[in-house]
Design a protein around this motif. Structure first.
Motif, PDB file in Angstrom:
ATOM      1  N   UNK A 279      10.778  -4.484  -3.473  1.00 45.92           N
ATOM      2  CA  UNK A 279      10.304  -4.203  -2.123  1.00 45.92           C
ATOM      3  C   UNK A 279      11.075  -3.129  -1.400  1.00 45.92           C
ATOM      4  N   UNK A 280      12.009  -2.467  -2.070  1.00 44.72           N
ATOM      5  CA  UNK A 280      12.819  -1.416  -1.449  1.00 44.72           C
ATOM      6  C   UNK A 280      12.503  -0.070  -2.099  1.00 44.72           C
ATOM      7  N   UNK A 281      12.637   0.996  -1.332  1.00 48.94           N
ATOM      8  CA  UNK A 281      12.450   2.341  -1.857  1.00 48.94           C
ATOM      9  C   UNK A 281      13.745   2.783  -2.524  1.00 48.94           C
TER      10      UNK A 281
ATOM     11  N   UNK B 219       0.832  -1.207   0.000  1.00 53.65           N
ATOM     12  CA  UNK B 219       0.000   0.000   0.000  1.00 53.65           C
ATOM     13  C   UNK B 219       0.870   1.262   0.000  1.00 53.65           C
ATOM     14  N   UNK B 220       1.919   1.270   0.847  1.00 54.99           N
ATOM     15  CA  UNK B 220       2.791   2.442   0.929  1.00 54.99           C
ATOM     16  C   UNK B 220       3.648   2.594  -0.324  1.00 54.99           C
ATOM     17  N   UNK B 221       4.121   1.473  -0.855  1.00 54.64           N
ATOM     18  CA  UNK B 221       4.986   1.576  -2.022  1.00 54.64           C
ATOM     19  C   UNK B 221       4.198   1.900  -3.291  1.00 54.64           C
TER      20      UNK B 221
END
Length: 95
Positions: free
Chosen positions: A86-88, A75-77
């Motif tokens: 899966x990393x920013x 949801x946040x990504x």
């Protein structure tokens, strides 16, 4: 220890701070005073003195290590500018 103006400017550049030329003298003096205090504190004999974690006799309250929130990474990504595996992904900030 006295810092020169070029060292202060280098510190400001590395910290990504915009320091006006009129402020250099003030920061030079203040940083030099801090370093002098550190040098002064280094001369204190601390043999036999037990390190402390808190200046008062405070005890830390701990709670049980229980997960209370659901994983909302997706949801946040979904609104992040850039992600990968899966990393920013963030822009490089240090040269």
């Amino acid at each position: 220890m006295t810092l020169d103006k070029s060292t202060v400017q280098t510190i400001a550049r590395l910290a990504r701070l915009n320091v006006d030329d009129t402020e250099i003298d003030t920061y030079q003096s203040e940083l030099s005073n801090i370093l002098d205090l550190v040098e002064q504190m280094d001369t204190v004999n601390t043999d036999g003195i037990e390190p402390m974690t808190h200046p008062f006799d405070a005890t830390l309250r701990l709670r049980d290590d229980i997960v209370t929130e659901q994983n909302q990474r997706d949801k946040y990504q979904a609104v992040a500018p850039s992600t990968e595996n899966g990393l920013y992904l963030v822009p490089k900030v240090i040269d």
